[in-house]
Design a protein around this motif. Structure first.
Motif, short mmCIF file in Angstrom:
data_model
loop_
_atom_site.label_atom_id
_atom_site.label_comp_id
_atom_site.label_asym_id
_atom_site.label_seq_id
_atom_site.Cartn_x
_atom_site.Cartn_y
_atom_site.Cartn_z
N ALA A 75 46.43 48.09 48.97
CA ALA A 75 45.75 47.34 47.90
C ALA A 75 45.62 45.90 48.39
N VAL A 76 44.40 45.45 48.58
CA VAL A 76 44.17 44.12 49.15
C VAL A 76 44.25 43.03 48.08
N SER A 77 43.62 43.22 46.94
CA SER A 77 43.68 42.18 45.90
C SER A 77 44.86 42.43 44.98
N ALA A 78 45.28 41.38 44.28
CA ALA A 78 46.40 41.50 43.34
C ALA A 78 46.03 42.42 42.17
N GLN A 79 44.77 42.40 41.75
CA GLN A 79 44.34 43.30 40.68
C GLN A 79 44.39 44.75 41.16
N GLU A 80 44.03 45.00 42.42
CA GLU A 80 44.16 46.35 42.98
C GLU A 80 45.62 46.77 42.99
N LEU A 81 46.52 45.84 43.32
CA LEU A 81 47.95 46.13 43.31
C LEU A 81 48.38 46.57 41.91
N ALA A 82 47.95 45.84 40.89
CA ALA A 82 48.27 46.21 39.52
C ALA A 82 47.75 47.61 39.20
N GLN A 83 46.53 47.92 39.66
CA GLN A 83 45.95 49.24 39.40
C GLN A 83 46.75 50.35 40.05
N VAL A 84 47.09 50.20 41.34
CA VAL A 84 47.80 51.29 42.03
C VAL A 84 49.22 51.45 41.52
N LEU A 85 49.81 50.40 40.96
CA LEU A 85 51.16 50.50 40.39
C LEU A 85 51.12 50.84 38.89
N HIS A 86 49.90 50.92 38.33
CA HIS A 86 49.70 51.27 36.92
C HIS A 86 50.41 50.29 35.98
N VAL A 87 50.22 49.00 36.27
CA VAL A 87 50.77 47.95 35.41
C VAL A 87 49.66 46.96 35.08
#
Length: 178
Positions: free
Chosen positions: A25-37
């Motif tokens: 996940a490159v962006s912080a928003q992508e990180l939130a998406q893949v961690l489901h938060v």
């Protein structure tokens, strides 16, 4: 993989943290998406230049830095986003775009938006696009002594009725014994 220097920094300072492996996940928003938060639960490090001084500015992934407010808060004449060329060499063991909020480790001052200080835990990148760390905000604040103030765009403030999510546990990093 989280760089060894970050792992050692946390162990040396006896800071408990949880590691999360996830798809790239490159962006912080992508990180939130893949961690489901929520994007309000994930913190992102934004590197700015305040006059000629680089700063790590930490804000929720779902927000945007208000550079005018930040300039006023820092008492700088000019504040702008830093270019990758200006900061990548300061984080030699980190993937570009995954800079952690550990200014003490990398020799940079840190400012945190106050909205993150209201959460019990903070979740952020730690040098990798495939792994993240979570720790208590109070532990982070004790470790870094950041400047805490309000400097995200007002229209992007987190909703007041957001309830804290239960932390998801993957692996706990324990401090080294004394």
């Amino acid at each position: 993989m989280i760089p060894a220097s970050i792992q050692q920094y946390l162990r040396h300072n006896r800071v408990l943290s949880e590691r999360y492996w996830h798809p790239r996940a490159v962006s912080a928003q992508e990180l939130a998406q893949v961690l489901h938060v929520s994007g309000w639960r994930v913190a992102k490090s934004v590197i700015v230049m305040a006059d000629r001084q680089p700063w790590i500015v930490v804000v929720p992934a779902a927000s945007t830095v208000d550079l005018t407010r930040l300039r006023e808060m820092l008492g700088a004449r000019r504040v702008r986003l830093a270019t990758e060329q200006e900061f990548s060499a300061r984080f030699p063991d980190c993937e570009v775009g995954a800079e952690p909020p550990f200014g003490e480790l990398y020799g940079l001052p840190v400012a945190v938006d106050e909205s993150l200080s209201l959460a019990e835990h903070v979740l952020f990148r730690a040098g990798s696009h495939e792994e993240a760390l979570e720790m208590r905000f109070q532990d982070f604040a004790t470790l870094e002594w950041p400047l805490v103030a309000s400097f995200i765009q007002e229209r992007l403030r987190p909703p007041q009725d957001v309830t804290p999510m239960t932390p998801i546990l993957m692996e706990t990093e324990s401090p080294m014994p004394a």
